[in-house]
Design an enzyme around this catalytic site. Sequence first.
Site, PDB file in Angstrom:
ATOM      1  CE  LYS A 207     -33.507 -69.352 -20.955  1.00 23.32           C
ATOM      2  NZ  LYS A 207     -32.494 -69.008 -19.939  1.00 23.32           N
TER       3      LYS A 207
ATOM      4  CB  SER B 244     -29.396 -65.764 -27.475  1.00 23.56           C
ATOM      5  OG  SER B 244     -29.956 -66.931 -26.912  1.00 23.56           O
TER       6      SER B 244
ATOM      7  CD  GLU C 108     -21.588 -77.253 -20.397  1.00 20.99           C
ATOM      8  OE1 GLU C 108     -21.617 -76.038 -20.148  1.00 20.99           O
ATOM      9  OE2 GLU C 108     -20.612 -77.979 -20.127  1.00 20.99           O
TER      10      GLU C 108
ATOM     11  N   GLY D 188     -19.068 -75.593 -26.158  1.00 17.78           N
ATOM     12  CA  GLY D 188     -19.524 -74.716 -25.070  1.00 17.78           C
ATOM     13  C   GLY D 188     -19.557 -75.438 -23.739  1.00 17.78           C
TER      14      GLY D 188
ATOM     15  CG  ASP E 268     -19.889 -72.577 -19.920  1.00 14.88           C
ATOM     16  OD1 ASP E 268     -20.389 -73.080 -20.952  1.00 14.88           O
ATOM     17  OD2 ASP E 268     -20.583 -72.020 -19.045  1.00 14.88           O
TER      18      ASP E 268
ATOM     19  CB  SER F  57     -34.915 -76.733 -22.929  1.00 16.15           C
ATOM     20  OG  SER F  57     -34.018 -76.667 -24.017  1.00 16.15           O
TER      21      SER F  57
END
Length: 324
Positions: free
Chosen positions: A56, A81, A207, A211, A213, A307
């Site tokens: 990030k 989060s 995923e 979750g 989506d 990640s």
Amino acid sequence: MTNIPPVTLDDVLDAAARLKGVAHRTPVLRSRTLDALVGAEVHLKCENFQRVGAFKFRGAYNAASRLTPDQLARGIAAYSSGNHAQAVALAARELGTTAVIVMPEDAPESKRAATEAYGAEIVTYDRYAGDRVAIAEALAAERGLALIPPYEHPHVMAGQGTAALELLEETGELGALLTPVGGGGLMAGSATAAKGRYPDIRMIGVEPETGDDTRRSLEAGRRVGIAVPKTIADGQAVHTPGELTFSVNRRLVDEIALVSDDEIRDAMRFAFERLKIVVEPSGASALAALLSGRVSGLPDRVGVIVSGGNVDAERFVRLCGGGG
């Protein structure tokens, strides 16, 4: 309606130049044991060694560094989060400004503590009842802050794509790249970089089962919302893909693999015991897809983006010991 993509390979290359000497060029690990288990040559891009312990920082700094002097003087807002929260807090500190972060009440304590340690102010909300985007937008408007979202931003996506760019610079052409998917920013940037370099590379998003989506959205050809998922992969607990990220991923992502929380735990254990690295649940999901056989027809050479590694010792022991 425009056909111009929100992020291009040139944007990722520009972000790489901006991040040089600021973000870490993280290592790429190999394991003969892993290769034998999955039947392919696997290259792990270890963003758990990135600043703030996750990819990030790439996107946060790329976006924050482009703010005007007046915007930097006023400060930055974000919602997250945990990992984007830390990334924006550190980027703000590096650029001599301040950050206010909207975080869920149940965010891992280690991530909240790290965010505060970088100097950010924390505003909490209930993730199952509140709208973090609306809360952050209202706060930014009230205080005159520049809002940097965790994925729904071209410069954020471009910054995240530098992880895949570095991986491919080191490995050369790969047959497939597995990338965790939450809001879709890492995948959008990674797919832009990878397909820009090697158009035939197979982009596989991963995923949590609860979750899915993005999987549902890709199948439907439009963004689909789900209930806020309950999963140990808190960084992937997203209920709908971003509008910008989905506009990229629907063009460039070839498939989505789903993994269970138990498979994620197994991947965390494997990374710790065999690779000697600590990986958080979201960071382990792409590795979990490989180890659990969730991806069929693997090519000879595969890349995986690990990640992040932001999990405290107590939670790591609890998760890897079989708890929740």
